[in-house]
Design an enzyme around this catalytic site. Structure first.
Site, PDB file in Angstrom:
ATOM      1  N   GLY A   1      35.669  27.751  20.445  1.00  0.00           N
ATOM      2  CA  GLY A   1      36.578  26.922  19.614  1.00  0.00           C
ATOM      3  C   GLY A   1      37.248  27.231  18.621  1.00  0.00           C
ATOM      4  O   GLY A   1      37.670  26.565  17.566  1.00  0.00           O
ATOM      5  N   ALA A   2      37.878  28.508  18.862  1.00  0.00           N
ATOM      6  CA  ALA A   2      38.544  29.138  17.932  1.00  0.00           C
ATOM      7  C   ALA A   2      39.907  28.537  17.618  1.00  0.00           C
ATOM      8  O   ALA A   2      40.640  29.048  16.505  1.00  0.00           O
ATOM      9  CB  ALA A   2      38.657  30.539  18.156  1.00  0.00           C
ATOM     10  N   ASN A   3      40.590  27.584  18.114  1.00  0.00           N
ATOM     11  CA  ASN A   3      41.732  27.225  18.053  1.00  0.00           C
ATOM     12  C   ASN A   3      41.914  25.796  16.806  1.00  0.00           C
ATOM     13  O   ASN A   3      42.907  25.444  16.676  1.00  0.00           O
ATOM     14  CB  ASN A   3      42.409  26.679  19.367  1.00  0.00           C
ATOM     15  CG  ASN A   3      41.736  25.467  19.963  1.00  0.00           C
ATOM     16  OD1 ASN A   3      40.393  25.583  20.266  1.00  0.00           O
ATOM     17  ND2 ASN A   3      42.032  24.481  20.023  1.00  0.00           N
TER      18      ASN A   3
ATOM     19  N   GLY B   1      39.985  23.470  13.496  1.00  0.00           N
ATOM     20  CA  GLY B   1      38.888  23.246  12.463  1.00  0.00           C
ATOM     21  C   GLY B   1      38.052  24.479  12.243  1.00  0.00           C
ATOM     22  O   GLY B   1      38.539  25.562  11.666  1.00  0.00           O
TER      23      GLY B   1
ATOM     24  N   GLY C   1      36.257  26.771  13.543  1.00  0.00           N
ATOM     25  CA  GLY C   1      36.448  27.853  14.512  1.00  0.00           C
ATOM     26  C   GLY C   1      37.719  28.620  14.311  1.00  0.00           C
ATOM     27  O   GLY C   1      37.695  30.047  13.890  1.00  0.00           O
TER      28      GLY C   1
ATOM     29  N   SER D   1      24.374  20.752  13.458  1.00  0.00           N
ATOM     30  CA  SER D   1      24.831  19.750  12.485  1.00  0.00           C
ATOM     31  C   SER D   1      23.691  18.945  11.867  1.00  0.00           C
ATOM     32  O   SER D   1      22.645  18.994  12.153  1.00  0.00           O
ATOM     33  CB  SER D   1      25.563  18.617  13.409  1.00  0.00           C
ATOM     34  OG  SER D   1      25.686  17.358  12.697  1.00  0.00           O
TER      35      SER D   1
ATOM     36  N   TYR E   1      24.876  13.009  21.002  1.00  0.00           N
ATOM     37  CA  TYR E   1      25.414  14.115  19.930  1.00  0.00           C
ATOM     38  C   TYR E   1      24.100  14.793  19.391  1.00  0.00           C
ATOM     39  O   TYR E   1      24.086  16.048  19.162  1.00  0.00           O
ATOM     40  CB  TYR E   1      26.433  13.648  19.170  1.00  0.00           C
ATOM     41  CG  TYR E   1      26.894  14.648  17.958  1.00  0.00           C
ATOM     42  CD1 TYR E   1      27.706  15.755  18.774  1.00  0.00           C
ATOM     43  CD2 TYR E   1      26.726  14.441  16.622  1.00  0.00           C
ATOM     44  CE1 TYR E   1      28.358  16.571  17.648  1.00  0.00           C
ATOM     45  CE2 TYR E   1      27.298  15.259  15.971  1.00  0.00           C
ATOM     46  CZ  TYR E   1      27.966  16.471  16.514  1.00  0.00           C
ATOM     47  OH  TYR E   1      28.720  17.225  15.640  1.00  0.00           O
TER      48      TYR E   1
HETATM   49  N1  LIG Z   1      33.510  18.648  11.126  1.00  0.00           N
HETATM   50  C1  LIG Z   1      32.262  18.328  10.825  1.00  0.00           C
HETATM   51  O1  LIG Z   1      32.299  17.263   9.875  1.00  0.00           O
HETATM   52  C2  LIG Z   1      31.239  18.863  11.628  1.00  0.00           C
HETATM   53  C3  LIG Z   1      29.743  18.248  10.949  1.00  0.00           C
HETATM   54  C4  LIG Z   1      28.614  18.895  11.899  1.00  0.00           C
HETATM   55  C5  LIG Z   1      28.638  19.535  12.917  1.00  0.00           C
HETATM   56  N2  LIG Z   1      30.047  20.167  13.333  1.00  0.00           N
HETATM   57  C6  LIG Z   1      30.147  21.193  14.244  1.00  0.00           C
HETATM   58  O2  LIG Z   1      31.204  22.058  14.202  1.00  0.00           O
HETATM   59  C7  LIG Z   1      31.491  22.577  15.302  1.00  0.00           C
HETATM   60  C8  LIG Z   1      32.881  22.952  15.288  1.00  0.00           C
HETATM   61  O3  LIG Z   1      33.485  21.338  15.141  1.00  0.00           O
HETATM   62  P1  LIG Z   1      35.021  21.181  14.277  1.00  0.00           P
HETATM   63  O4  LIG Z   1      34.486  20.146  13.351  1.00  0.00           O
HETATM   64  O5  LIG Z   1      35.763  22.432  14.021  1.00  0.00           O
HETATM   65  O6  LIG Z   1      35.800  20.322  15.199  1.00  0.00           O
HETATM   66  P2  LIG Z   1      37.247  20.576  16.074  1.00  0.00           P
HETATM   67  O7  LIG Z   1      38.335  20.825  15.239  1.00  0.00           O
HETATM   68  O8  LIG Z   1      37.433  19.304  16.994  1.00  0.00           O
HETATM   69  O9  LIG Z   1      36.891  21.797  16.839  1.00  0.00           O
HETATM   70  C9  LIG Z   1      36.067  21.641  17.998  1.00  0.00           C
HETATM   71  C10 LIG Z   1      36.434  22.817  18.957  1.00  0.00           C
HETATM   72  O10 LIG Z   1      35.609  22.815  20.119  1.00  0.00           O
HETATM   73  C11 LIG Z   1      36.314  23.131  21.418  1.00  0.00           C
HETATM   74  N3  LIG Z   1      36.136  22.359  22.459  1.00  0.00           N
HETATM   75  C12 LIG Z   1      35.758  21.163  22.857  1.00  0.00           C
HETATM   76  N4  LIG Z   1      35.361  21.183  24.162  1.00  0.00           N
HETATM   77  C13 LIG Z   1      35.398  22.044  24.530  1.00  0.00           C
HETATM   78  C14 LIG Z   1      35.050  22.826  25.677  1.00  0.00           C
HETATM   79  N5  LIG Z   1      34.646  22.111  26.917  1.00  0.00           N
HETATM   80  N6  LIG Z   1      35.157  24.034  26.221  1.00  0.00           N
HETATM   81  C15 LIG Z   1      35.723  24.736  25.051  1.00  0.00           C
HETATM   82  N7  LIG Z   1      35.938  24.441  23.937  1.00  0.00           N
HETATM   83  C16 LIG Z   1      35.856  23.062  23.427  1.00  0.00           C
HETATM   84  C17 LIG Z   1      37.712  22.211  20.913  1.00  0.00           C
HETATM   85  O11 LIG Z   1      38.817  22.490  21.654  1.00  0.00           O
HETATM   86  P3  LIG Z   1      40.079  21.594  21.896  1.00  0.00           P
HETATM   87  O12 LIG Z   1      40.759  21.835  20.624  1.00  0.00           O
HETATM   88  O13 LIG Z   1      40.594  22.154  23.010  1.00  0.00           O
HETATM   89  O14 LIG Z   1      39.548  20.089  21.958  1.00  0.00           O
HETATM   90  C18 LIG Z   1      37.816  22.712  19.373  1.00  0.00           C
HETATM   91  O15 LIG Z   1      38.532  23.960  19.631  1.00  0.00           O
HETATM   92  C19 LIG Z   1      31.116  21.699  16.388  1.00  0.00           C
HETATM   93  O16 LIG Z   1      30.061  22.383  16.753  1.00  0.00           O
HETATM   94  C20 LIG Z   1      30.744  20.213  15.671  1.00  0.00           C
HETATM   95  O17 LIG Z   1      29.569  19.836  16.197  1.00  0.00           O
HETATM   96  C21 LIG Z   1      31.243  19.711  12.625  1.00  0.00           C
END
Ligand SMILES: NC(=O)c1ccc[n+]([C@@H]2O[C@H](COP(=O)([O-])OP(=O)(O)OC[C@H]3O[C@@H](n4cnc5c(N)ncnc54)[C@H](OP(=O)(O)O)[C@@H]3O)[C@@H](O)[C@H]2O)c1
Length: 305
Positions: free
Chosen positions: A20-22, A24, A26, A148, A173
């Protein structure tokens, strides 16, 4: 003194893979590691997204960025990604299992499993198994699981893991994020038993402004949830701050396995990395082993190992 990105030790000569390096957290994690000299595999749902991330980071990167297609919702894609990494790298220092989806309506992975279980947990489980031989090559290598605060509310529904009888998007989730925490501990125990020099650590970002919330709102079509997020905005921190706990778990000399790292502020929602309470459900060794066994069986067929 709070731990910040400037405390990340020099990463020259080290290789990392971030899922998910593209987007947030990542993308921020990749940005920091490559600025410190790490060669980074940018593992994204499509090669186009990985190349876009590469272009975003190119100006500040101090080492090679390698785009990699990885769809965690398809174990065949996971297997292909493992093969590609093995072809391009002799060893791996860091695997950061970061990608995730949050609370979509019930959907199935390519193998017919509930999407959050498949992407957040099982795809990463399989990826980790496939990359352990590369991590084993490096003393001090680490696997970092991104969980999380939802893990505190999680329950592993062993009788209905895929939500076939009853699907609750938030419950699924929380289950998947508890599974991340349990897998981090179970993996550490296994690594320790076989005398591996690889360690397994786990962190969570608190509440961070990323694409996670808008994607979730769009998937559910819930205007009420959209409004709730707008009202909750002051509770959120930036993606760069949210990435700190996982960067800490990945690179700080003092970070340890069998701990849970998150933001140190009130309610562990924001702030600088700190140790957090461990969800008590993750302390049950029997449940951890049961989940491990099921995950190994589910991923084995697709990975053929
Ligand atoms: N942000 C928060 O407040 C928060 C809180 C608790 C935990 N987290 C955890 O933090 C982690 C990162 O999330 P984020 O907040 O940075 O959200 P994000 O910006 O939505 O990033 C999520 C990443 O996961 C990728 N992804 C989703 N489905 C995928 C798949 N089938 N195969 C490969 N990659 C996939 C997305 O790709 P696409 O761009 O293609 O969709 C995106 O790169 C997650 O595990 C999330 O549960 C976040």
């Amino acid at each position: 003194m709070p731990w910040t990105a400037s405390d990340i030790p020099d990463q020259s000569g080290r290789t990392a893979l971030i899922t998910g390096a593209n987007s947030g957290l990542g993308l921020e994690t990749a940005r920091e590691l490559t600025q410190k000299g790490a060669r980074v595999f940018l593992a994204c749902r499509s090669l186009e997204k990985a190349k876009a991330a590469q272009a975003t980071l190119a100006a500040t990167a101090q080492a090679e960025l390698i785009p990699l297609a990885l769809d965690l919702a398809d174990l065949n894609s996971v297997r292909r990604a493992i093969d590609q990494v093995r072809a391009k790298a002799q060893a791996l220092d860091l695997l950061i299992n970061n990608a995730g989806v949050m609370a979509p309506p019930r959907q199935l992975s390519a193998q017919g499993l509930e999407l959050q279980f498949a992407v957040n947990h099982l795809g990463h489980f399989a990826l980790t198994q496939g990359l352990l031989p590369l991590l084993d090559q490096r003393s001090g290598s680490r696997v970092v699981h991104v969980s999380s605060g939802a893990a505190y509310f999680g329950r592993i529904a062993f009788a209905d893991l895929q939500g076939e009888q009853r699907y609750d998007a938030w419950g699924a989730y929380a289950q998947s994020k508890l599974a991340n925490l349990m897998t981090a501990f179970a993996l550490q125990e296994q690594l320790q038993r076989r005398g591996s020099k690889t360690q397994s650590l786990v962190a969570h970002p608190g509440l961070a402004r990323t694409n996670l919330q808008p994607t979730s709102v769009a998937a559910r079509g819930s205007r009420l949830e959209g409004l709730a997020y707008r009202l909750m905005d002051p509770l959120f921190q930036s993606a760069a701050m949210g990435a700190l706990p996982q960067l800490y778990a990945a690179t700080a000399a003092e970070a340890e396995p069998m701990a849970f790292y998150g933001p140190g502020g009130a309610g562990n929602l924001k702030g600088y990395p700190s140790r957090c309470r461990i969800a008590k459900q993750a302390l049950n060794t029997e449940s951890r082993e049961r989940l491990w066994q099921i995950s190994a069986e589910l991923s084995e067929a697709a990975l053929g190992n």
